[in-house]
Design a protein around this motif. Structure first.
Motif, PDB file in Angstrom:
ATOM      1  N   CYS A 162     -15.475   9.594 -26.865  1.00 55.32           N
ATOM      2  CA  CYS A 162     -14.675   9.972 -25.983  1.00 55.32           C
ATOM      3  C   CYS A 162     -15.172  10.043 -24.572  1.00 55.32           C
ATOM      4  N   ASN A 173      -9.639   8.872 -16.121  1.00 51.91           N
ATOM      5  CA  ASN A 173      -9.811   9.803 -14.408  1.00 51.91           C
ATOM      6  C   ASN A 173     -10.853   9.006 -14.313  1.00 51.91           C
ATOM      7  N   VAL A 220     -19.053  16.104 -16.097  1.00 52.22           N
ATOM      8  CA  VAL A 220     -18.985  15.793 -17.728  1.00 52.22           C
ATOM      9  C   VAL A 220     -19.935  15.230 -18.588  1.00 52.22           C
ATOM     10  N   VAL A 270     -19.855  10.870 -15.782  1.00 50.42           N
ATOM     11  CA  VAL A 270     -20.276  11.405 -16.740  1.00 50.42           C
ATOM     12  C   VAL A 270     -21.476  11.062 -16.625  1.00 50.42           C
ATOM     13  N   GLU A 291     -21.991  14.933 -21.767  1.00 52.56           N
ATOM     14  CA  GLU A 291     -21.654  15.010 -23.054  1.00 52.56           C
ATOM     15  C   GLU A 291     -23.157  14.314 -24.081  1.00 52.56           C
ATOM     16  N   LEU A 300     -12.057   8.770 -21.044  1.00 52.96           N
ATOM     17  CA  LEU A 300     -11.573   9.825 -19.948  1.00 52.96           C
ATOM     18  C   LEU A 300     -12.000   9.452 -19.038  1.00 52.96           C
ATOM     19  N   LEU A 331      -7.510  13.562 -22.903  1.00 56.45           N
ATOM     20  CA  LEU A 331      -6.987  14.390 -21.422  1.00 56.45           C
ATOM     21  C   LEU A 331      -5.616  14.974 -21.521  1.00 56.45           C
ATOM     22  N   LEU A 340      -9.319  17.680 -18.151  1.00 51.37           N
ATOM     23  CA  LEU A 340     -10.551  16.424 -18.145  1.00 51.37           C
ATOM     24  C   LEU A 340      -9.724  15.403 -17.117  1.00 51.37           C
ATOM     25  N   ASN A 341      -8.625  15.863 -16.780  1.00 45.04           N
ATOM     26  CA  ASN A 341      -7.765  15.211 -15.724  1.00 45.04           C
ATOM     27  C   ASN A 341      -8.045  15.630 -13.999  1.00 45.04           C
ATOM     28  N   ALA A 364     -13.768  10.367 -12.146  1.00 39.36           N
ATOM     29  CA  ALA A 364     -14.652  11.584 -13.827  1.00 39.36           C
ATOM     30  C   ALA A 364     -15.893  11.105 -13.254  1.00 39.36           C
TER      31      ALA A 364
END
Length: 95
Positions: free
Chosen positions: A68, A76, A58, A81, A60, A72, A45, A51-52, A79
């Protein structure tokens, strides 16, 4: 052959199933280690301030054990993911 050599045939052409099998063996080998083989990437971050961003999405690919993704999501909470990895053991081992 070790897990990283298993993914390339003699011609140097990638062998996808061989790569997946190699990573699967790697994660199985380290699944019961007293300390995690892959440490969480807690500095992500700071290294990547984007990423904030609130409500960031996201993807991945090759998330392994989440080293990772987890920091994250902890840093956050808004977020979203989507993470995937072909090594079943890695995904099952994600905390």
């Amino acid at each position: 052959p070790d897990s990283f050599e298993a993914g390339v045939d003699g011609s140097g052409v990638a062998d996808t199933q061989g790569q997946i099998d190699g990573w699967e063996r790697h994660f199985q080998k380290h699944a019961s280690a007293p300390t995690p083989f892959f440490k969480e990437r807690r500095g992500l971050l700071q290294m990547f301030p984007v990423l904030n961003t609130p409500d960031i999405h996201v993807l991945e690919i090759g998330c392994g054990n989440g080293s990772c993704v987890l920091p994250l999501l902890r840093g956050n909470v808004t977020a979203t993911v989507h993470a995937t990895d072909p090594a079943r053991t890695a995904v099952e081992d994600t905390a």
